[in-house]
Design a protein around this motif. Structure first.
Motif, PDB file in Angstrom:
ATOM      1  N   LEU A 271      -0.411 -43.499   8.994  1.00  0.00           N
ATOM      2  CA  LEU A 271      -1.157 -42.843   7.914  1.00  0.00           C
ATOM      3  C   LEU A 271      -0.552 -43.195   6.543  1.00  0.00           C
ATOM      4  CD1 LEU A 271      -3.307 -40.863   6.909  1.00  0.00           C
ATOM      5  CD2 LEU A 271      -1.660 -39.006   7.324  1.00  0.00           C
ATOM      6  N   LEU A 272       0.775 -43.121   6.447  1.00  0.00           N
ATOM      7  CA  LEU A 272       1.449 -43.416   5.185  1.00  0.00           C
ATOM      8  C   LEU A 272       1.228 -44.868   4.779  1.00  0.00           C
ATOM      9  CD1 LEU A 272       3.283 -42.178   3.013  1.00  0.00           C
ATOM     10  CD2 LEU A 272       5.261 -42.955   4.369  1.00  0.00           C
ATOM     11  N   PHE A 273       1.319 -45.763   5.751  1.00  0.00           N
ATOM     12  CA  PHE A 273       1.118 -47.172   5.448  1.00  0.00           C
ATOM     13  C   PHE A 273      -0.337 -47.433   5.045  1.00  0.00           C
ATOM     14  CE2 PHE A 273       0.890 -51.757   6.485  1.00  0.00           C
ATOM     15  CZ  PHE A 273       1.996 -52.189   5.786  1.00  0.00           C
ATOM     16  N   GLY A 274      -1.281 -46.725   5.676  1.00  0.00           N
ATOM     17  CA  GLY A 274      -2.692 -46.876   5.319  1.00  0.00           C
ATOM     18  C   GLY A 274      -2.971 -46.418   3.902  1.00  0.00           C
TER      19      GLY A 274
ATOM     20  N   ALA B 143      -4.238 -47.810  -1.603  1.00  0.00           N
ATOM     21  CA  ALA B 143      -3.940 -47.684  -3.033  1.00  0.00           C
ATOM     22  C   ALA B 143      -3.760 -49.061  -3.671  1.00  0.00           C
ATOM     23  CB  ALA B 143      -2.696 -46.827  -3.219  1.00  0.00           C
ATOM     24  N   CYS B 144      -3.085 -49.966  -2.929  1.00  0.00           N
ATOM     25  CA  CYS B 144      -2.913 -51.337  -3.437  1.00  0.00           C
ATOM     26  C   CYS B 144      -4.272 -52.008  -3.623  1.00  0.00           C
ATOM     27  CB  CYS B 144      -2.045 -52.150  -2.483  1.00  0.00           C
ATOM     28  SG  CYS B 144      -0.303 -51.639  -2.478  1.00  0.00           S
TER      29      CYS B 144
ATOM     30  N   THR C  83      -0.210 -45.662  -6.335  1.00  0.00           N
ATOM     31  CA  THR C  83       0.290 -46.729  -5.456  1.00  0.00           C
ATOM     32  C   THR C  83       1.811 -46.743  -5.439  1.00  0.00           C
ATOM     33  OG1 THR C  83      -1.673 -48.040  -5.960  1.00  0.00           O
ATOM     34  CG2 THR C  83       0.202 -49.208  -5.007  1.00  0.00           C
ATOM     35  N   ALA C  84       2.405 -46.501  -6.630  1.00  0.00           N
ATOM     36  CA  ALA C  84       3.863 -46.478  -6.707  1.00  0.00           C
ATOM     37  C   ALA C  84       4.440 -45.340  -5.858  1.00  0.00           C
ATOM     38  CB  ALA C  84       4.296 -46.325  -8.167  1.00  0.00           C
ATOM     39  N   VAL C  85       3.806 -44.158  -5.968  1.00  0.00           N
ATOM     40  CA  VAL C  85       4.297 -43.018  -5.149  1.00  0.00           C
ATOM     41  C   VAL C  85       4.194 -43.334  -3.669  1.00  0.00           C
ATOM     42  CG1 VAL C  85       3.847 -40.619  -4.531  1.00  0.00           C
ATOM     43  CG2 VAL C  85       3.788 -41.311  -6.937  1.00  0.00           C
ATOM     44  N   ALA C  86       3.020 -43.878  -3.226  1.00  0.00           N
ATOM     45  CA  ALA C  86       2.848 -44.220  -1.806  1.00  0.00           C
ATOM     46  C   ALA C  86       3.854 -45.281  -1.387  1.00  0.00           C
ATOM     47  CB  ALA C  86       1.422 -44.705  -1.555  1.00  0.00           C
ATOM     48  N   SER C  87       4.118 -46.254  -2.290  1.00  0.00           N
ATOM     49  CA  SER C  87       5.064 -47.330  -1.954  1.00  0.00           C
ATOM     50  C   SER C  87       6.470 -46.775  -1.788  1.00  0.00           C
ATOM     51  CB  SER C  87       5.024 -48.400  -3.059  1.00  0.00           C
ATOM     52  OG  SER C  87       3.732 -48.931  -3.182  1.00  0.00           O
ATOM     53  N   VAL C  88       6.876 -45.924  -2.768  1.00  0.00           N
ATOM     54  CA  VAL C  88       8.232 -45.353  -2.696  1.00  0.00           C
ATOM     55  C   VAL C  88       8.385 -44.489  -1.451  1.00  0.00           C
ATOM     56  CG1 VAL C  88       9.834 -43.784  -3.833  1.00  0.00           C
ATOM     57  CG2 VAL C  88       8.590 -45.488  -5.177  1.00  0.00           C
ATOM     58  N   ALA C  89       7.351 -43.656  -1.169  1.00  0.00           N
ATOM     59  CA  ALA C  89       7.421 -42.785   0.021  1.00  0.00           C
ATOM     60  C   ALA C  89       7.547 -43.621   1.294  1.00  0.00           C
ATOM     61  CB  ALA C  89       6.178 -41.904   0.073  1.00  0.00           C
TER      62      ALA C  89
ATOM     63  N   ALA D 151       8.762 -46.657   1.479  1.00  0.00           N
ATOM     64  CA  ALA D 151      10.082 -47.290   1.483  1.00  0.00           C
ATOM     65  C   ALA D 151      11.170 -46.308   1.906  1.00  0.00           C
ATOM     66  CB  ALA D 151      10.376 -47.837   0.084  1.00  0.00           C
ATOM     67  N   ILE D 152      11.002 -45.000   1.530  1.00  0.00           N
ATOM     68  CA  ILE D 152      12.018 -43.998   1.902  1.00  0.00           C
ATOM     69  C   ILE D 152      11.928 -43.639   3.381  1.00  0.00           C
ATOM     70  CG2 ILE D 152      12.719 -41.613   1.522  1.00  0.00           C
ATOM     71  CD1 ILE D 152      11.904 -41.946  -1.412  1.00  0.00           C
ATOM     72  N   VAL D 153      10.711 -43.453   3.887  1.00  0.00           N
ATOM     73  CA  VAL D 153      10.526 -42.997   5.280  1.00  0.00           C
ATOM     74  C   VAL D 153      10.814 -44.105   6.277  1.00  0.00           C
ATOM     75  CG1 VAL D 153       8.803 -42.150   6.927  1.00  0.00           C
ATOM     76  CG2 VAL D 153       8.901 -41.209   4.598  1.00  0.00           C
ATOM     77  N   LEU D 154      10.456 -45.344   5.900  1.00  0.00           N
ATOM     78  CA  LEU D 154      10.549 -46.440   6.858  1.00  0.00           C
ATOM     79  C   LEU D 154      11.953 -46.626   7.450  1.00  0.00           C
ATOM     80  CD1 LEU D 154       8.894 -48.611   8.230  1.00  0.00           C
ATOM     81  CD2 LEU D 154       9.416 -50.152   6.324  1.00  0.00           C
ATOM     82  N   PRO D 155      13.059 -46.548   6.670  1.00  0.00           N
ATOM     83  CA  PRO D 155      14.388 -46.713   7.293  1.00  0.00           C
ATOM     84  C   PRO D 155      14.697 -45.671   8.378  1.00  0.00           C
ATOM     85  CG  PRO D 155      14.533 -46.959   4.914  1.00  0.00           C
ATOM     86  CD  PRO D 155      13.151 -46.464   5.202  1.00  0.00           C
ATOM     87  N   PHE D 156      14.152 -44.453   8.203  1.00  0.00           N
ATOM     88  CA  PHE D 156      14.405 -43.421   9.228  1.00  0.00           C
ATOM     89  C   PHE D 156      13.596 -43.663  10.501  1.00  0.00           C
ATOM     90  CE2 PHE D 156      15.393 -41.354   5.171  1.00  0.00           C
ATOM     91  CZ  PHE D 156      16.646 -40.836   5.429  1.00  0.00           C
ATOM     92  N   LEU D 157      12.468 -44.375  10.337  1.00  0.00           N
ATOM     93  CA  LEU D 157      11.629 -44.629  11.503  1.00  0.00           C
ATOM     94  C   LEU D 157      11.983 -45.910  12.230  1.00  0.00           C
ATOM     95  CD1 LEU D 157       8.115 -43.599  10.127  1.00  0.00           C
ATOM     96  CD2 LEU D 157       9.658 -42.279  11.575  1.00  0.00           C
TER      97      LEU D 157
END
Length: 486
Positions: free
Chosen positions: A65-68, A73-74, A100-106, A108-114
């Motif tokens: 969902l986050l990636f979508g 947004a892009c 788009t920046a907020v979605a990108s940052v979010a 980027a932050i979540v992805l390392p934990f997943l």
């Protein structure tokens, strides 16, 4: 505020920066359009994938969902780049870029934990290897199932064959096999007796099938087996539907197929055997009667012959006494149906006159002991000789002499009967100068018939006769058990 967002008059369109060069404007429009379409296609594909994969974890669905949102947004920012070429909505474009920046940052932050969880997702190679392993396991299970099916089929064949043999063995035989539960309700039966049908037995108790007296006797034996949790056996008369017979019951407690307590039993029709036994008893009584008549005839012939030859009266008396001794031993055997002769009964029969005439002077002591029929006559004749001589010449000839008759069974690997006749005289009696037929009975005939040895010893104030013979002891031991001479 709304005017600030959508009022294009404050700015110049971006196309002016490109000098409205058709080629350059077309390049930007085509490129941004292609990128936007690609970005919009990716979330759609992700949505379809997530919808079809019902087994995804929640974190995987959240990442999709986050990636979508990020990709969508892009795509919107690239559409905005096309619009501002002609309409200078730079504020709206900036807001889209901010989203788009907020979605990108979010992302980027979540992805390392997943990533650790994503790394645990098997690779196609690992999945292929696991599939191959599962297929191998499935092949092994299939092979095992095939073998198990073969064994089950073989077991069913063996059971069918065993059942066929069982039925063939019992069909037409006098043996009935049945099961009952703890309430003595018949749950299964085969080959019922006395013409009884299976439907008249299954689901019923003895009282529903047999007479009350028969049911009570049979029920008592079965309840005893259940209470003791041990096999029981009994021969009982059974009457069913007006037909009677004797049956040998063998009862054994078991656990039924449904887990309840119950019993399995066999019932063998022994009516013919009982009738044969009764017939044999009649024949034995007739034989005993004729044997005694034969002894009476022999005694009469002996008397008449003695008169013709003018034999001494003492000879006739002695022969009558010895024939009487044989008759007494014969009576004991007849009473015990020729299975054996109790030594005490033989002794009491031979010494009946002495025991009555000399009370308190004959002492008898010994355990219960059964003599074989072929030995009882010889032991009886020996005791008769000893008793007769004790009255005429020995301990009972005086007023105070005593007689002791003792026997015991010696312990050891080869048990022996030890029988002793002892007389204590009240005065000195010399040993006889000549030994007659009575001595032959005591020292030769009787021990030889029993496979043992005997000794006759004359003392100044007494007499001792001993007999030792091998003996078979019953399983209960050497106490008050019935034993039998070899």
């Amino acid at each position: 505020m709304l005017n600030w967002l959508i009022d294009p008059r404050a700015y110049m369109p971006h196309g002016m920066c490109l000098l409205w060069q058709p080629g350059l404007v077309a390049l930007h429009v085509v490129s941004d359009t292609a990128i936007a379409l690609a970005y919009f296609a990716i979330p759609i594909s992700l949505a379809i994938f997530v919808h079809r994969r019902k087994d995804l974890e929640r974190q995987h669905q959240a990442l999709a969902l986050l990636f979508g949102v990020f990709i969508t947004a892009c795509g919107l920012t690239h559409l905005a780049s096309i619009v501002v070429l002609w309409i200078p909505l730079y504020v709206a474009e900036g807001i889209l870029k901010a989203i788009t920046a907020v979605a990108s940052v979010a992302t980027a932050i979540v992805l390392p934990f997943l990533i650790p969880q994503l790394l645990r997702i098997p690779s196609p190679r690992a999945l292929a290897a696991e599939i191959r392993s599962h297929r191998a396991t499935l092949d092994e299970l299939s092979a095992a199932r095939a073998k198990l099916s073969e064994r089950v089929a073989q077991t069913e064949t063996d059971l069918s064959e065993t059942s066929r043999r069982f039925e063939a063995a019992l069909r037409g035989s006098p043996i009935t096999v049945f099961e009952q539960d703890a309430d003595l309700i018949y749950t299964w039966a085969y080959n019922p007796p006395l013409g009884v049908a299976l439907e008249d037995i299954i689901g019923r108790a003895e009282a529903d099938v047999m007479t009350s007296a028969t049911a009570a006797a049979v029920r008592a034996v079965k309840l005893e087996a259940l209470a003791a949790d041990a096999p029981r056996r009994a021969a009982v008369p059974i009457e069913v539907a007006g037909r009677a017979g004797w049956f040998d019951l063998r009862i054994e407690p078991i656990t039924l197929r449904d887990g309840r307590a119950g019993l399995i039993a066999t019932s063998t029709d022994i009516t013919a055997t009982k009738q044969q036994e009764n017939h044999l008893r009649v024949v034995m009584r007739e034989l005993n009667h004729r044997s005694k008549n034969l002894l009476t005839i022999v005694l009469s012939l002996m008397r008449q012959t003695a008169l013709g030859f003018e034999l001494p009266a003492a000879f006739t008396v002695r022969m009558e006494e010895r024939l009487g001794a044989l008759a007494n031993a014969h009576d004991v055997l007849a009473t015990q149906e020729w299975r054996g002769a109790d030594l005490s009964a033989v002794l009491n029969g031979q010494l009946a006159h002495q025991l009555g005439a000399y009370p308190g002077r004959i002492h008898i002591d010994g355990p219960l002991l059964s003599l074989p029929p072929e030995s009882a006559h010889y032991v009886g004749m020996a005791l008769h000789e000893l008793g007769s001589n004790a009255v005429k010449y020995g301990a009972l000839a005086g007023a105070h002499g005593q007689v002791w008759v003792r026997w015991r069974v010696s312990e050891g690997a080869a048990p022996q009967l030890e029988l002793e006749w002892r007389e204590d005289f009240e005065r000195s009696i010399p040993a006889p100068h000549r030994l007659g037929f009575g001595s032959t009975i005591l020292q030769t005939l009787t021990p030889r018939a029993l496979g043992g040895v005997a000794a006759l010893i004359f003392e100044e104030y007494g007499l001792v006769w001993t007999l030792k013979a091998p003996i078979k002891v019953a399983a209960g031991g050497l106490g008050d058990v019935v034993s039998q001479l070899e």
